[in-house]
Design a protein around this motif. Structure first.
Motif, PDB file in Angstrom:
ATOM      1  N   UNK A  15       0.838  -1.197   0.020  1.00  0.00           N
ATOM      2  CA  UNK A  15       0.024  -0.136   0.028  1.00  0.00           C
ATOM      3  C   UNK A  15       0.874   1.418  -0.133  1.00  0.00           C
ATOM      4  N   UNK A  16       1.939   1.386   0.654  1.00  0.00           N
ATOM      5  CA  UNK A  16       2.976   2.444   1.109  1.00  0.00           C
ATOM      6  C   UNK A  16       3.478   2.561  -0.485  1.00  0.00           C
ATOM      7  N   UNK A 114       6.992  11.893   2.465  1.00  0.00           N
ATOM      8  CA  UNK A 114       6.483  12.325   3.835  1.00  0.00           C
ATOM      9  C   UNK A 114       4.980  12.511   3.948  1.00  0.00           C
ATOM     10  N   UNK A 115       4.505  12.856   2.874  1.00  0.00           N
ATOM     11  CA  UNK A 115       2.926  12.998   2.927  1.00  0.00           C
ATOM     12  C   UNK A 115       2.245  11.618   2.846  1.00  0.00           C
ATOM     13  N   UNK A 116       2.836  10.704   2.263  1.00  0.00           N
ATOM     14  CA  UNK A 116       2.281   9.377   2.274  1.00  0.00           C
ATOM     15  C   UNK A 116       2.455   8.849   3.570  1.00  0.00           C
ATOM     16  N   UNK A 117       3.793   8.874   4.176  1.00  0.00           N
ATOM     17  CA  UNK A 117       3.890   8.393   5.468  1.00  0.00           C
ATOM     18  C   UNK A 117       3.110   8.954   6.657  1.00  0.00           C
ATOM     19  N   UNK A 118       2.862  10.242   6.688  1.00  0.00           N
ATOM     20  CA  UNK A 118       2.558  10.905   7.640  1.00  0.00           C
ATOM     21  C   UNK A 118       0.747  11.237   7.644  1.00  0.00           C
ATOM     22  N   UNK A 119       0.338  11.229   6.451  1.00  0.00           N
ATOM     23  CA  UNK A 119      -1.053  11.661   6.001  1.00  0.00           C
ATOM     24  C   UNK A 119      -1.895  10.621   5.457  1.00  0.00           C
ATOM     25  N   UNK A 121      -1.017   7.323   4.783  1.00  0.00           N
ATOM     26  CA  UNK A 121      -1.294   5.863   5.351  1.00  0.00           C
ATOM     27  C   UNK A 121      -1.966   5.832   6.778  1.00  0.00           C
ATOM     28  N   UNK A 122      -1.737   7.316   7.461  1.00  0.00           N
ATOM     29  CA  UNK A 122      -2.386   7.342   8.775  1.00  0.00           C
ATOM     30  C   UNK A 122      -3.729   7.327   8.666  1.00  0.00           C
ATOM     31  N   UNK A 123      -4.320   7.916   7.433  1.00  0.00           N
ATOM     32  CA  UNK A 123      -5.807   7.640   7.163  1.00  0.00           C
ATOM     33  C   UNK A 123      -6.314   6.604   6.787  1.00  0.00           C
ATOM     34  N   UNK A 124      -5.629   5.928   5.857  1.00  0.00           N
ATOM     35  CA  UNK A 124      -6.031   4.668   5.235  1.00  0.00           C
ATOM     36  C   UNK A 124      -5.743   3.439   6.194  1.00  0.00           C
TER      37      UNK A 124
END
Length: 137
Positions: A15-16, A114-119, A121-124
Motif C-alpha cells: 500500500x505504501x 513524507x505526505x504518504x507516511x504521515x497523512x 497511510x495514517x488515514x487509510x
C-alpha cells in the motif's frame, strides 16, 4: 481521453509503495505532453477551463485513492468512510497544488514520501508509517 488518466500499472505492491507511486505520478510536472502543458498554461487566464481541469484532477485523485483505500480494507484495515475519503482527496489535491506552485514544478519525492507516511497511510491504515526496509526508504 482523460488527461489525468496515467494508468495504474503501479498497483499491487505494498500500500505504501503504491501510494508513493501514485503521488509521484500525480505530482509530476516535467515530461507532460505538449498539449497538456499548453492547456494548463491557457487555464491560468480562463477561469472556466481552470475549474474544469481542477474538477477532473480532483475526480482522478479521488478515484485512485478510492481504489487504494479499498485494497487497504481488503487487507484488514478499517474501511475508509466516504466523508473521510472526500476530505483526504481534497487534502491531496490542495497539497499537490500548493507544492507544484503556479509554474508547475514537480514535487521532490522526499516530500511526497513524507505526505504518504504521515497523512495518507495514517488515514487509510489507521497508523502512520513505521520505517521498514523498502524500495522508497
Amino acid at each position: 481521453m482523460n488527461m489525468f488518466d496515467f494508468g495504474n500499472g503501479w498497483m499491487r505492491t505494498s500500500l505504501r509503495d503504491d501510494l508513493i507511486a501514485f503521488m509521484e505520478q500525480a505530482g509530476k510536472c516535467e515530461g507532460s505532453p505538449p498539449v497538456v502543458t499548453a492547456t494548463m498554461e491557457m487555464a491560468r487566464s480562463h477561469p472556466d477551463l481552470f475549474q474544469t481541469l481542477t474538477e477532473r484532477f480532483r475526480v482522478y485523485v479521488r478515484t485512485e485513492l478510492q481504489e487504494l483505500a479499498t485494497r487497504s480494507a481488503e487487507t484488514g484495515h478499517e474501511p475508509l468512510p466516504k466523508d473521510k475519503l472526500d476530505v483526504l482527496s481534497d487534502t491531496v489535491v490542495a497539497l499537490l497544488a500548493h507544492h507544484t506552485g503556479p509554474v508547475g514544478e514537480s514535487i521532490p519525492v522526499e516530500r511526497l514520501i513524507a505526505l504518504v507516511d504521515h497523512v495518507l497511510l495514517a488515514a487509510m491504515a489507521g497508523h502512520p508509517f513505521r520505517r521498514v526496509k523498502s524500495d522508497h526508504s
